[in-house]
Write an enzyme that holds these catalytic residues in place. Structure first.
Site, mmCIF file in Angstrom:
data_model
loop_
_atom_site.group_PDB
_atom_site.id
_atom_site.type_symbol
_atom_site.label_atom_id
_atom_site.label_comp_id
_atom_site.label_asym_id
_atom_site.label_seq_id
_atom_site.Cartn_x
_atom_site.Cartn_y
_atom_site.Cartn_z
ATOM 1 N N THR A 193 4.342 2.687 5.553
ATOM 2 C CA THR A 193 2.935 2.277 5.641
ATOM 3 C C THR A 193 2.232 3.214 6.606
ATOM 4 O OG1 THR A 193 1.384 0.624 6.485
ATOM 5 C CG2 THR A 193 3.597 0.484 7.340
ATOM 6 N N ARG B 27 -5.576 -1.962 9.000
ATOM 7 C CA ARG B 27 -5.501 -3.407 8.769
ATOM 8 C C ARG B 27 -5.704 -4.136 10.090
ATOM 9 N NH1 ARG B 27 -2.085 -5.740 4.018
ATOM 10 N NH2 ARG B 27 -3.567 -4.290 3.127
ATOM 11 N N ALA C 54 15.202 10.996 -1.319
ATOM 12 C CA ALA C 54 16.371 10.907 -0.440
ATOM 13 C C ALA C 54 17.321 9.805 -0.902
ATOM 14 C CB ALA C 54 15.914 10.647 1.004
ATOM 15 N N VAL C 55 16.760 8.646 -1.243
ATOM 16 C CA VAL C 55 17.600 7.535 -1.716
ATOM 17 C C VAL C 55 18.334 7.965 -2.985
ATOM 18 C CG1 VAL C 55 17.509 5.206 -2.729
ATOM 19 C CG2 VAL C 55 16.151 5.735 -0.686
ATOM 20 N N THR C 56 17.592 8.571 -3.895
ATOM 21 C CA THR C 56 18.182 8.969 -5.178
ATOM 22 C C THR C 56 19.302 9.984 -4.977
ATOM 23 O OG1 THR C 56 16.057 8.600 -6.257
ATOM 24 C CG2 THR C 56 17.651 9.956 -7.463
ATOM 25 N N ARG D 36 -4.885 7.569 2.925
ATOM 26 C CA ARG D 36 -3.632 7.161 2.288
ATOM 27 C C ARG D 36 -3.034 8.258 1.418
ATOM 28 N NH1 ARG D 36 -4.090 1.246 1.100
ATOM 29 N NH2 ARG D 36 -3.525 1.649 -1.050
ATOM 30 N N GLY E 198 -10.819 13.224 21.133
ATOM 31 C CA GLY E 198 -11.582 13.072 22.373
ATOM 32 C C GLY E 198 -12.734 12.094 22.219
ATOM 33 N N ALA E 199 -12.474 10.977 21.549
ATOM 34 C CA ALA E 199 -13.547 10.001 21.306
ATOM 35 C C ALA E 199 -14.079 9.424 22.614
ATOM 36 C CB ALA E 199 -13.028 8.875 20.416
ATOM 37 N N ASP F 260 5.835 -5.086 6.012
ATOM 38 C CA ASP F 260 6.410 -6.389 6.363
ATOM 39 C C ASP F 260 6.537 -7.344 5.178
ATOM 40 O OD1 ASP F 260 6.909 -5.942 8.976
ATOM 41 O OD2 ASP F 260 5.098 -6.912 9.737
ATOM 42 N N ARG G 224 1.126 -5.078 -5.324
ATOM 43 C CA ARG G 224 1.310 -6.245 -4.458
ATOM 44 C C ARG G 224 1.585 -7.411 -5.406
ATOM 45 N NH1 ARG G 224 -3.119 -3.603 -1.420
ATOM 46 N NH2 ARG G 224 -2.148 -2.704 0.424
ATOM 47 N N ASP H 18 -0.029 2.370 8.540
ATOM 48 C CA ASP H 18 -0.569 1.622 9.688
ATOM 49 C C ASP H 18 0.310 1.623 10.938
ATOM 50 O OD1 ASP H 18 -2.625 0.906 7.959
ATOM 51 O OD2 ASP H 18 -1.689 -0.986 7.399
ATOM 52 N N GLU I 119 -10.476 -0.537 11.491
ATOM 53 C CA GLU I 119 -11.056 -1.461 10.497
ATOM 54 C C GLU I 119 -10.735 -2.901 10.881
ATOM 55 O OE1 GLU I 119 -9.398 -1.648 6.582
ATOM 56 O OE2 GLU I 119 -7.393 -1.210 7.295
ATOM 57 N N GLY J 251 0.835 -1.207 0.000
ATOM 58 C CA GLY J 251 0.000 0.000 0.000
ATOM 59 C C GLY J 251 0.868 1.255 0.000
ATOM 60 N N ASP K 137 2.411 -0.531 11.649
ATOM 61 C CA ASP K 137 2.300 -1.906 12.163
ATOM 62 C C ASP K 137 3.573 -2.712 11.932
ATOM 63 O OD1 ASP K 137 2.109 -2.046 9.422
ATOM 64 O OD2 ASP K 137 0.476 -3.492 9.400
HETATM 65 P P1 ADP Z 1 0.686 -4.059 2.451
HETATM 66 O O1 ADP Z 1 0.604 -4.299 3.926
HETATM 67 O O2 ADP Z 1 0.175 -2.764 2.024
HETATM 68 O O3 ADP Z 1 0.177 -5.212 1.621
HETATM 69 P P2 ADP Z 1 3.410 -4.978 2.337
HETATM 70 O O4 ADP Z 1 4.643 -4.203 2.369
HETATM 71 O O5 ADP Z 1 3.180 -5.944 3.439
HETATM 72 O O6 ADP Z 1 2.232 -3.961 2.164
HETATM 73 O O7 ADP Z 1 3.447 -5.652 0.939
HETATM 74 C C1 ADP Z 1 2.963 -6.893 0.633
HETATM 75 C C2 ADP Z 1 3.582 -7.216 -0.706
HETATM 76 O O8 ADP Z 1 4.953 -7.557 -0.522
HETATM 77 C C3 ADP Z 1 3.021 -8.436 -1.371
HETATM 78 O O9 ADP Z 1 1.850 -8.209 -2.050
HETATM 79 C C4 ADP Z 1 4.144 -8.779 -2.338
HETATM 80 O O10 ADP Z 1 4.121 -7.951 -3.449
HETATM 81 C C5 ADP Z 1 5.369 -8.375 -1.572
HETATM 82 N N1 ADP Z 1 6.092 -9.560 -1.140
HETATM 83 C C6 ADP Z 1 7.241 -9.926 -1.681
HETATM 84 N N2 ADP Z 1 7.706 -11.040 -1.117
HETATM 85 C C7 ADP Z 1 6.832 -11.391 -0.174
HETATM 86 C C8 ADP Z 1 6.761 -12.470 0.757
HETATM 87 N N3 ADP Z 1 7.726 -13.403 0.820
HETATM 88 N N4 ADP Z 1 5.697 -12.521 1.589
HETATM 89 C C9 ADP Z 1 4.736 -11.575 1.532
HETATM 90 N N5 ADP Z 1 4.763 -10.536 0.674
HETATM 91 C C10 ADP Z 1 5.786 -10.450 -0.189
HETATM 92 O O1 F6P Z 2 -1.627 -1.087 4.729
HETATM 93 C C1 F6P Z 2 -2.243 0.102 4.426
HETATM 94 C C2 F6P Z 2 -3.717 -0.080 4.218
HETATM 95 O O2 F6P Z 2 -4.284 1.158 3.852
HETATM 96 C C3 F6P Z 2 -4.470 -0.684 5.393
HETATM 97 O O3 F6P Z 2 -4.731 0.254 6.400
HETATM 98 C C4 F6P Z 2 -5.691 -1.219 4.713
HETATM 99 O O4 F6P Z 2 -6.208 -2.318 5.407
HETATM 100 C C5 F6P Z 2 -5.165 -1.666 3.389
HETATM 101 O O5 F6P Z 2 -3.951 -0.978 3.161
HETATM 102 C C6 F6P Z 2 -6.096 -1.390 2.243
HETATM 103 O O6 F6P Z 2 -5.497 -1.824 1.094
HETATM 104 P P1 F6P Z 2 -6.017 -1.641 -0.390
HETATM 105 O O7 F6P Z 2 -4.969 -0.845 -1.067
HETATM 106 O O8 F6P Z 2 -6.058 -3.026 -0.911
HETATM 107 O O9 F6P Z 2 -7.332 -0.984 -0.333
#
Ligand code: ADP
Ligand code: F6P
Length: 319
Positions: A125, A171, A22-24, A252, A185-186, A103, A72, A127, A222, A11, A129
């Site tokens: 991200t 998520r 920054a990387v570039t 987002r 202040g929920a 992750d 993804r 989140d 959510e 995401g 998380d």
């Molecule tokens: P999000 O939480 O928004 O899905 P992530 O950074 O967790 O973001 O991205 C998930 C994406 O990471 C997957 O859809 C895939 O493209 C990539 N990915 C690559 N290798 C792996 C792996 N071994 N396990 C899970 N996701 C992977």
């Molecule tokens: O990981 C970021 C996030 O926006 C989460 O908060 C949410 O659950 C998910 O991505 C939504 O993803 P999508 O891009 O598939 O709508």
């Protein structure tokens, strides 16, 4: 010519562009060429890449989304595709890749490092998380966006003496809900980390109503429950008119806050320094407000305790 790659995966999050910049710039400053890989790991497999010069990352630090696009890529979980990506990296003459994502993206980065391409993960991200880091790029912007939206909802809830049940993103993590709920202040904050009882929430609202409160905000993370059902239960048991809002993807987007731009700049710079030293398979993180790094697999195995103290404070302050 030595070359460093950069990609965004999973995401999108506000501040990813600041990280790409920054990387570039850090890599160019150290004499590398920079290759932008489009649409996450997909771009690596398909050869969808672009050379990034200093001016290609001008005027993006303030923009939401990711100019490299994101995706993804499910195939990347399979070792055969990781090996295919390694071959592409060799063809592109990449000494390493900075992967900006969550992750799942880091798992891919660990696999690619194992295959022989040093990768550095940057936490991107909304989140927050990712266990190894107290902060992820995009989190501050998303929370501020959500807070502003709930402030607007409160205006109308107040005018109509209503309860508003608002779902925020996250998520499986309640960080956005916890902080936004505290900031607005929920009356109640519902997150996956803390067990909740609808009876307790209803009783709290009833008591507060007896104490002359006339409008209420409930913030729900959510995935915890159905906000229509939560809202109906509040209405049925308190008699208060109740409405629901799912904030969704608005959280987002948008221009990153100062904090996201600064952290993205620091982390992007740090990541290039690691690659320049020949170090891979690391995640850049923030601990005690300092930028640090961890082995990716160790980072993925870490646990981040939820801020139960803040949860308690928010609860005790709302009545
Ligand atoms: P999000 O939480 O928004 O899905 P992530 O950074 O967790 O973001 O991205 C998930 C994406 O990471 C997957 O859809 C895939 O493209 C990539 N990915 C690559 N290798 C792996 C792996 N071994 N396990 C899970 N996701 C992977
Ligand atoms: O990981 C970021 C996030 O926006 C989460 O908060 C949410 O659950 C998910 O991505 C939504 O993803 P999508 O891009 O598939 O709508």
């Amino acid at each position: 010519m030595k070359r460093i790659g950069v990609l965004t995966s999973g995401g999108d999050a506000p501040g990813m562009n600041a990280a790409v910049r920054a990387v570039t710039r850090a890599a160019l400053g150290k004499g590398y060429e920079v290759v932008g890989i489009k649409r996450g790991y997909n771009g690596l497999l398909n050869g969808e890449t672009v050379n990034l010069g200093a001016r290609d990352v001008s005027n993006i630090i303030q923009r939401g989304g990711t100019v490299l696009y994101t995706a993804r890529c499910l195939e990347f979980k399979e070792w055969d595709y990781v090996l295919k990506a390694k071959q592409k990296c060799d063809e592109l003459n990449l000494v390493g890749i900075v992967v900006i994502g969550g992750d799942g993206s880091f798992r891919g980065a660990a696999d690619l490092s194992k295959a022989g391409v040093p990768c550095i993960g940057l936490p991107g991200t909304i989140d927050n998380d990712i266990s190894c880091t107290e902060y992820t790029i995009g989190y501050d912007t998303a929370m501020n966006t959500a807070m502003e939206m709930v402030d607007k909802i409160r205006d109308t809830a107040m005018s109509h003496d209503r309860c508003s049940v608002v779902e925020v993103m996250g998520r499986n993590a309640g960080w956005i809900a916890l902080n936004v709920g505290t900031a607005v202040g929920a009356m109640a904050i519902i997150t996956p980390e803390v067990k909740f009882s609808m009876d307790d929430i209803v009783n709290k609202i009833k008591k507060s109503k007896e104490n002359k409160r006339q409008h209420f905000i409930v913030v729900v993370s959510e995935g915890v429950g159905n906000i229509e059902e939560i809202s109906k239960e509040i209405h049925d048991k308190t008699g208060i008119d109740s409405r629901t809002t799912i904030l969704g993807h608005v959280q987002r987007g948008g221009s990153p806050t100062l904090r996201d731009r600064v952290v993205a700049s620091e982390m992007g710079y740090y990541a290039v320094n690691l690659l320049d030293k020949g170090i891979g398979n690391r995640v850049v993180a923030m601990q005690n407000s300092k930028i640090v790094d961890f082995d990716i697999n160790e980072a993925l195995a870490m646990k981040k305790p939820f801020d139960e103290n803040l949860y308690r404070i928010a609860d005790e302050l709302s009545f």
